[in-house]
Design an enzyme around this catalytic site. Structure first.
Site, PDB file in Angstrom:
ATOM      1  N   THR A 169      -2.530  18.491  -9.535  1.00 63.19           N
ATOM      2  CA  THR A 169      -1.412  19.100  -8.814  1.00 63.19           C
ATOM      3  C   THR A 169      -0.263  18.116  -8.659  1.00 63.19           C
ATOM      4  O   THR A 169       0.906  18.464  -8.878  1.00 63.19           O
ATOM      5  CB  THR A 169      -1.878  19.593  -7.439  1.00 63.19           C
ATOM      6  OG1 THR A 169      -2.909  20.578  -7.618  1.00 63.19           O
ATOM      7  CG2 THR A 169      -0.736  20.195  -6.658  1.00 63.19           C
ATOM      8  N   LYS A 205       0.380  15.524 -10.533  1.00 64.32           N
ATOM      9  CA  LYS A 205       0.971  15.205 -11.828  1.00 64.32           C
ATOM     10  C   LYS A 205       1.849  16.346 -12.337  1.00 64.32           C
ATOM     11  O   LYS A 205       2.872  16.110 -12.987  1.00 64.32           O
ATOM     12  CB  LYS A 205      -0.119  14.855 -12.836  1.00 64.32           C
ATOM     13  CG  LYS A 205      -0.841  13.546 -12.504  1.00 64.32           C
ATOM     14  CD  LYS A 205       0.128  12.386 -12.340  1.00 64.32           C
ATOM     15  CE  LYS A 205      -0.564  11.070 -12.074  1.00 64.32           C
ATOM     16  NZ  LYS A 205       0.376   9.930 -11.933  1.00 64.32           N
ATOM     17  N   SER A 219       0.379  13.116 -16.532  1.00 66.35           N
ATOM     18  CA  SER A 219      -0.966  13.086 -17.099  1.00 66.35           C
ATOM     19  C   SER A 219      -1.229  14.377 -17.849  1.00 66.35           C
ATOM     20  O   SER A 219      -0.676  15.443 -17.504  1.00 66.35           O
ATOM     21  CB  SER A 219      -2.008  12.922 -15.988  1.00 66.35           C
ATOM     22  OG  SER A 219      -3.322  13.099 -16.496  1.00 66.35           O
ATOM     23  N   TYR A 245      -5.257  15.572  -8.010  1.00 66.94           N
ATOM     24  CA  TYR A 245      -4.606  14.729  -9.021  1.00 66.94           C
ATOM     25  C   TYR A 245      -3.765  15.577  -9.963  1.00 66.94           C
ATOM     26  O   TYR A 245      -2.580  15.281 -10.215  1.00 66.94           O
ATOM     27  CB  TYR A 245      -5.678  13.970  -9.793  1.00 66.94           C
ATOM     28  CG  TYR A 245      -5.150  13.070 -10.878  1.00 66.94           C
ATOM     29  CD1 TYR A 245      -4.587  11.832 -10.563  1.00 66.94           C
ATOM     30  CD2 TYR A 245      -5.235  13.431 -12.222  1.00 66.94           C
ATOM     31  CE1 TYR A 245      -4.120  10.977 -11.563  1.00 66.94           C
ATOM     32  CE2 TYR A 245      -4.771  12.596 -13.230  1.00 66.94           C
ATOM     33  CZ  TYR A 245      -4.209  11.370 -12.887  1.00 66.94           C
ATOM     34  OH  TYR A 245      -3.746  10.543 -13.880  1.00 66.94           O
ATOM     35  N   ASP A 251       0.871  -1.174   0.000  1.00 69.38           N
ATOM     36  CA  ASP A 251       0.000   0.000   0.000  1.00 69.38           C
ATOM     37  C   ASP A 251       0.905   1.220   0.000  1.00 69.38           C
ATOM     38  O   ASP A 251       1.493   1.572   1.027  1.00 69.38           O
ATOM     39  CB  ASP A 251      -0.900  -0.007   1.224  1.00 69.38           C
ATOM     40  CG  ASP A 251      -1.826   1.201   1.287  1.00 69.38           C
ATOM     41  OD1 ASP A 251      -1.774   2.032   0.358  1.00 69.38           O
ATOM     42  OD2 ASP A 251      -2.586   1.327   2.264  1.00 69.38           O
TER      43      ASP A 251
END
Length: 255
Positions: free
Chosen positions: A160, A162, A145, A158, A64
């Site tokens: 930020t 990437k 991304s 997300y 994890d």
């Protein structure tokens, strides 16, 4: 016929599904022994079995990446199993819901930061130090991304992380280049993976790729293999002079 990367060892996070799975299988086809890292034990084991069909050693590692203290024992375990790491692919990622810039929760922010940014940073530190100590260079590929390059339909946490991955890639390339280690990132656009399953069926993907904020110049969504093949190229000798770059596989969504 021997693969072009025969004898090398790769560690791929998020290897149980999507782009991670496609990358594991593409690397295995080139002769890479692969550590398939994922929190999904069953998925990681299944992909490792698929990869082993290419006559390479492939092992699942359950981790994890959001958990504290996860990275050092993970890297130590891979080294104990394979003896070395030549390729690191930071593919694991979480998106979180589409929220406005003021609406995300603390829990979402912490999860996305931990998996998408903190884990790649710690993996680059651990694996990069190993690569330097053993000599002989190496390849590191991070997943960015198109969300890092647009202002709409991008979950704020997300996007930020990437964008930060792009900076991490450049700085790591600068630090590790003198040791013969190439560090690059790949930035997919709309890609058919479990992360984007909410888009709907194939027809829905096609509509999204043809108009609106996810549209691209080729008017078609990407497959996970499209991204994985670019990742593999960045691990081949033919890409030896490419480092510190963000390679877009968004079919021209970002130009």
């Amino acid at each position: 016929m021997a693969g072009r990367l025969e004898g090398q060892v790769g560690l791929v996070t998020g290897g149980a599904s999507g782009i991670g799975r496609a990358t594991v299988l593409a690397l295995a086809a080139e002769g890479v022994c692969v550590a398939v890292v994922d929190r999904d034990a069953g998925g990681a084991a299944a992909v490792a079995t698929e990869a082993a069909a290419a006559q390479v050693s492939a092992r699942p590692f359950v981790a994890d990446l959001a958990g504290p203290g996860t990275i050092p024992p993970l890297v130590q375990g891979v080294l104990a199993e394979f003896g070395r790491i030549d390729i690191l692919v930071n593919s694991a990622g979480v998106s979180g819901p589409l929220e406005d810039s003021l609406g995300f929760s603390d829990e979402t922010m912490e999860l996305v930061l931990s998996v998408n940014l903190k884990a790649p940073m710690l993996l680059i530190r651990a694996v990069g130090n190993h690569m330097v100590e053993r000599g002989g260079g190496g390849r590191i590929v991070n997943l960015s991304s198109s969300a890092a390059f647009r202002s709409t339909l991008s979950p704020v946490a997300y996007a930020t992380t990437k964008a930060a991955i792009n900076g991490l890639t450049r700085v790591a390339a600068g630090d590790l280049g003198r040791h013969g280690i190439n560090v690059n990132a790949v930035a997919p656009g709309l890609t058919k993976t479990p992360m984007t399953a909410d888009v709907g069926d194939d027809e829905s993907y096609q509509r999204a790729a043809s108009s609106g904020p996810l549209a691209n110049l080729l008017r078609r969504p990407s497959e996970a293999d499209d991204v994985a093949n670019t990742i593999v190229f960045l691990c081949l000798p033919e890409s030896r002079q490419i480092t510190g770059q963000v390679i877009h596989t968004s079919a021209g969504q970002v130009v």
